[in-house]
Design an enzyme around this catalytic site. Structure first.
Site, PDB file in Angstrom:
ATOM      1  N   GLU A 114       0.825  -1.213   0.000  1.00 31.99           N
ATOM      2  CA  GLU A 114       0.000   0.000   0.000  1.00 31.99           C
ATOM      3  C   GLU A 114       0.858   1.262   0.000  1.00 31.99           C
ATOM      4  O   GLU A 114       0.481   2.273  -0.605  1.00 31.99           O
ATOM      5  CB  GLU A 114      -0.942  -0.016   1.201  1.00 31.99           C
ATOM      6  N   GLU A 134      -4.070  -9.418   3.628  1.00 29.82           N
ATOM      7  CA  GLU A 134      -4.748  -9.044   4.878  1.00 29.82           C
ATOM      8  C   GLU A 134      -5.940  -9.924   5.251  1.00 29.82           C
ATOM      9  O   GLU A 134      -6.105 -10.252   6.440  1.00 29.82           O
ATOM     10  CB  GLU A 134      -5.189  -7.566   4.813  1.00 29.82           C
TER      11      GLU A 134
END
Length: 250
Positions: A114, A134
């Site tokens: 990210e 995640e």
């Protein structure tokens, strides 16, 4: 290193006249993004907001960032999630005045991926791997991947990464348009600097305004015209166009 920045525990920072080079440096944890690293990256952002320059972001030891610090994440609860600890930093990186480049080799997972998505450009070494695992940890990629990745590679590829757990290796990242190029590992930083060198030769004001306009949502012809009006009145534009015309005449 010049006097603009202090001493860091999780970063290695080099200041140059036209750029700042930041190396994520937590070798004991594959450069995992900890709260301490977040705080130190905020300090770098503050410098680049005061003194706009290009940013090169990379990782130490053949790894970009192997994710967020899972031990820290496990301790975080609702209040920490609402604070947007990672997402606020990554958005600040995204909004830096001058272009940003992530040079990625090895793992760029979770928060590390990210962080790279928040940069304007990415260049990869042959062993680069981007992924967002995640959901396997019972959470989602909440620091920008759920909306930045579809913008970067399209909804289909983004869902393959975010929902199906697909990792994008360097070749797949290049095919998807996530990275500008894939180069040998021992040439990665040199090629990254060469790319920044090309940008550094451009008009800094034109780069800043172009980035602002490109990042503005939707169609924005009025913003385009206003930015162009500023540039048309600048001495930089007149000098650069004069040099261009003189070279052509020669």
């Amino acid at each position: 290193m010049s006097g603009g920045l202090g001493t860091y525990e999780t970063l290695r920072v080099e200041e140059r006249e036209d750029r700042v080079v930041v190396t994520l440096h937590r070798p004991e944890a594959r450069n995992a993004i900890s709260g301490g690293m977040i705080a130190e990256l905020h300090e770098v952002c503050a410098l680049l907001e005061r003194e706009p320059r290009l940013l090169l972001l990379t990782g130490h030891g053949g790894v970009f960032a192997g994710g967020a610090d899972i031990a820290e994440l496990r301790r975080r609860g609702r209040e920490e999630a609402l604070q947007g600890i990672n997402s606020r930093l990554f958005e600040r990186v995204r909004r830096l005045p001058m272009p940003t480049l992530a040079a990625v080799d090895g793992w760029a997972l979770g928060g590390g991926a990210e962080l790279s998505y928040a940069c304007d450009l990415r260049i990869a070494g042959p062993d680069a791997v981007f992924g967002n695992p995640e959901p396997g940890l019972g959470i989602l990629a909440a620091a920008g991947a759920c909306w930045r990745l579809p913008q970067l590679v399209g909804e289909s590829v983004a869902k393959q990464v975010l929902l199906a757990g697909r990792n994008l290796d360097a070749r797949a990242a290049l095919a998807a348009g996530l990275v500008i190029d894939v180069v040998p590992a021992d040439e990665l930083l040199a090629e990254a600097h060469a790319l920044l060198d090309r940008m550094a030769r451009l008009s800094p004001t034109a780069l800043r305004l172009t980035k602002l306009v490109v990042d503005s949502p939707g169609a924005h012809p009025v913003a385009d015209d206003l930015a162009q009006a500023v540039l048309f009145e600048g001495e930089d534009k007149k000098e650069r166009m004069t040099r261009f015309l003189e070279r052509n005449r020669a």
